[in-house]
Scaffold this motif. Structure first.
Motif, short mmCIF file in Angstrom:
data_model
loop_
_atom_site.label_atom_id
_atom_site.label_comp_id
_atom_site.label_asym_id
_atom_site.label_seq_id
_atom_site.Cartn_x
_atom_site.Cartn_y
_atom_site.Cartn_z
N GLU A 1 0.94 -1.04 0.08
CA GLU A 1 0.20 0.09 0.01
C GLU A 1 0.93 1.26 -0.02
OE1 GLU A 1 -0.06 -2.47 2.41
OE2 GLU A 1 -1.84 -3.38 1.98
N LEU A 2 0.64 2.05 -0.93
CA LEU A 2 1.46 3.29 -0.90
C LEU A 2 0.87 4.46 0.07
CD1 LEU A 2 1.70 3.96 -4.92
CD2 LEU A 2 3.33 2.88 -3.31
N PHE A 3 -0.12 4.52 0.54
CA PHE A 3 -0.71 5.15 1.56
C PHE A 3 -1.53 4.57 2.49
CE2 PHE A 3 -0.47 7.47 -2.50
CZ PHE A 3 0.61 8.63 -2.23
N SER A 4 -1.57 4.89 3.90
CA SER A 4 -2.21 4.39 4.99
C SER A 4 -3.51 5.15 5.01
CB SER A 4 -1.67 4.57 6.28
OG SER A 4 -1.69 5.92 6.61
N ASP A 5 -4.35 4.36 5.84
CA ASP A 5 -5.64 5.16 5.91
C ASP A 5 -5.62 6.76 6.49
OD1 ASP A 5 -6.94 3.03 4.80
OD2 ASP A 5 -7.40 2.07 6.83
N LYS A 6 -4.61 6.79 7.39
CA LYS A 6 -4.45 8.01 8.09
C LYS A 6 -3.79 9.22 7.20
CE LYS A 6 -4.02 5.71 12.47
NZ LYS A 6 -3.27 5.58 13.75
N GLU A 7 -3.67 8.83 5.79
CA GLU A 7 -2.94 9.85 5.03
C GLU A 7 -3.79 10.05 3.89
OE1 GLU A 7 1.79 8.78 5.13
OE2 GLU A 7 0.60 7.39 4.05
N ALA A 8 -3.70 11.23 3.47
CA ALA A 8 -4.27 11.57 2.05
C ALA A 8 -3.15 11.99 1.14
CB ALA A 8 -5.40 12.87 2.19
N TYR A 9 -3.59 12.35 -0.25
CA TYR A 9 -2.62 12.65 -1.13
C TYR A 9 -3.19 13.72 -2.18
CZ TYR A 9 -4.38 9.26 -4.41
OH TYR A 9 -5.39 8.61 -5.06
N THR B 1 0.94 16.41 -7.85
CA THR B 1 1.66 17.55 -7.98
C THR B 1 1.69 17.83 -9.52
OG1 THR B 1 3.93 16.15 -8.34
CG2 THR B 1 3.26 16.90 -6.27
N HIS B 2 2.37 19.16 -9.82
CA HIS B 2 2.63 19.68 -11.30
C HIS B 2 3.10 18.43 -12.00
CE1 HIS B 2 6.74 20.21 -9.92
NE2 HIS B 2 7.07 20.03 -11.01
N HIS B 3 3.81 17.43 -11.47
CA HIS B 3 4.21 16.25 -12.54
C HIS B 3 3.36 15.04 -12.02
CE1 HIS B 3 6.61 12.86 -13.68
NE2 HIS B 3 7.39 13.50 -14.27
N GLY B 4 2.85 14.69 -13.07
CA GLY B 4 1.53 13.62 -13.21
C GLY B 4 1.94 12.29 -12.37
N LYS B 5 3.17 11.97 -12.22
CA LYS B 5 3.45 10.77 -11.55
C LYS B 5 3.83 10.80 -10.06
CE LYS B 5 4.65 8.30 -15.91
NZ LYS B 5 5.46 7.34 -16.55
N ILE B 6 3.89 12.12 -9.56
CA ILE B 6 4.23 12.40 -8.28
C ILE B 6 3.29 12.79 -7.32
CG2 ILE B 6 6.18 13.45 -6.71
CD1 ILE B 6 8.01 13.64 -9.03
#
Length: 78
Positions: A42-50, A53-58
């Motif tokens: 998993e890249l992000f946990s339930d306690k994180e949001a994302y 950025t200006h770069h589509g893959k970041i």
């Protein structure tokens, strides 16, 4: 990170590079998952949001707070 590679394909390639033959010189054994092993990460946990950025893959990750909705409403008022 590159393209995904199947572990069995990697093992077969290593056997060939070593000058051996699968099934004759060496066998590949499928043992299954061991305790604690994962099929995917998993890249992000339930306690994180994302957010993107200006770069589509970041993506930029940040911790969610209990009053996240309050901050969103406050930003809309400003």
């Amino acid at each position: 990170m590159g393209e995904p590679v199947k572990i069995v394909d990697l093992a077969r390639g290593m056997i060939r590079l070593a000058g051996m033959t699968e099934g004759e010189d060496i066998n590949i054994v499928f043992s299954g998952l061991r305790p604690g092993e994962k099929l995917f990460e998993e890249l992000f946990s339930d306690k994180e949001a994302y957010e993107f950025t200006h770069h589509g893959k970041i993506r930029k990750a940040f911790f969610r707070t209990l009053d996240e909705s309050f901050h969103g409403q406050l930003k809309n008022l400003i």
